[in-house]
Enzyme design. Sequence first.
Site, PDB file in Angstrom:
ATOM      1  N   LYS A   1      11.897   7.659  13.609  1.00 51.59           N
ATOM      2  CA  LYS A   1      12.340   8.333  12.396  1.00 51.59           C
ATOM      3  C   LYS A   1      13.621   9.138  12.628  1.00 51.59           C
ATOM      4  CE  LYS A   1       8.965   6.714   9.918  1.00 51.59           C
ATOM      5  NZ  LYS A   1       9.221   5.733   8.846  1.00 51.59           N
TER       6      LYS A   1
ATOM      7  N   SER B   1       0.843  -1.201   0.000  1.00 51.50           N
ATOM      8  CA  SER B   1       0.000   0.000   0.000  1.00 51.50           C
ATOM      9  C   SER B   1       0.876   1.247   0.000  1.00 51.50           C
ATOM     10  CB  SER B   1      -0.947   0.014   1.204  1.00 51.50           C
ATOM     11  OG  SER B   1      -0.210   0.140   2.408  1.00 51.50           O
TER      12      SER B   1
ATOM     13  N   THR C   1      -1.871   8.380   2.133  1.00 50.72           N
ATOM     14  CA  THR C   1      -1.772   6.928   2.258  1.00 50.72           C
ATOM     15  C   THR C   1      -2.653   6.483   3.418  1.00 50.72           C
ATOM     16  OG1 THR C   1       0.044   6.906   3.871  1.00 50.72           O
ATOM     17  CG2 THR C   1       0.659   7.130   1.540  1.00 50.72           C
TER      18      THR C   1
ATOM     19  N   SER D   1      10.875  10.663   7.762  1.00 49.85           N
ATOM     20  CA  SER D   1       9.697  11.523   7.794  1.00 49.85           C
ATOM     21  C   SER D   1      10.136  12.923   8.196  1.00 49.85           C
ATOM     22  CB  SER D   1       8.688  10.981   8.818  1.00 49.85           C
ATOM     23  OG  SER D   1       7.643  11.896   9.061  1.00 49.85           O
TER      24      SER D   1
ATOM     25  N   TYR E   1       6.756   7.247  17.090  1.00 52.18           N
ATOM     26  CA  TYR E   1       6.941   7.371  15.643  1.00 52.18           C
ATOM     27  C   TYR E   1       8.078   8.334  15.326  1.00 52.18           C
ATOM     28  CZ  TYR E   1       5.836   8.403  10.747  1.00 52.18           C
ATOM     29  OH  TYR E   1       5.906   8.577   9.391  1.00 52.18           O
TER      30      TYR E   1
END
Length: 275
Positions: free
Chosen positions: A169, A25, A200, A152, A165
């Site tokens: 990153k 995806s 996304t 990111s 998260y």
Amino acid sequence: MTKDLQTKLSDNYTMHTVWITGASSGIGRACAFQYAMQGCRLVLTSTSRPTLEQTADRCRELGASDIRILPYDLSEPDGIRLLVNEAWNAYGGIDILFCNAGISQRTAIEDTPMSVVRKIMEVNFFASAAMAQAILPLMISNGGGRIAVTSSIAGKFGFPLRCAYSSSKFALYGFFETLRAENRNRNISVTIICPGRVRTNISFNALDKGGVRHGVMDPGQDGGLSADKAARKIVRAIKRRRNEVLVGRGELLMVYIKRFFPNLCARLAAKIKPM
């Protein structure tokens, strides 16, 4: 380096072998389509075999010369070295490794159990680091290769509801910049991809309180750059052996604000709507 290998590693991607994680995806799937249109051989990895097969079918339609799917849960570290060997042996080498798989979160620090922090770090950081470490000597012995990893803009500055998260990153930058510095004379290029808001399913699959699926498309995500446009920019950057590529729209301005006006960035980050 032999003439055949020089040709293989040239900017003509026909018959290159590209391994993409998170390929079922979003950015990973869109990049697989881009490489398929260039006639590459593909190795595709994600947790779901059915969605990988759907991606593979579309890649065949677009012109991929051959495809192998290797479903794997990257939160399980013990099998990663075997996974790397299986991917490498599928075609006798990997020219481009794109470590793209990742999961996000939507919880404040006090609501984020350490089990969730560890899971996010395992998938986003440790899996990519382990894959790169395992494939590096194989690439070197084969004359070189390209490694790309999805970080990111959250790897540039922290903001609400992304503690694990963002940490994962940030960590990718330290590891992969070191990998680049240590191997710059071994024909190993490292491209760090730094997306902002790309449309996304990452917010759908983000971990919410209790580690359950968030299941909501964030408005900012929904208004982001399309995955197809992001993929074109990413594939071009890897081809050009860019050290870093920023992918997104106006939100990328925050990266430059952090660089030149860190105090202003801290104030703005606290005001960002995290969902």
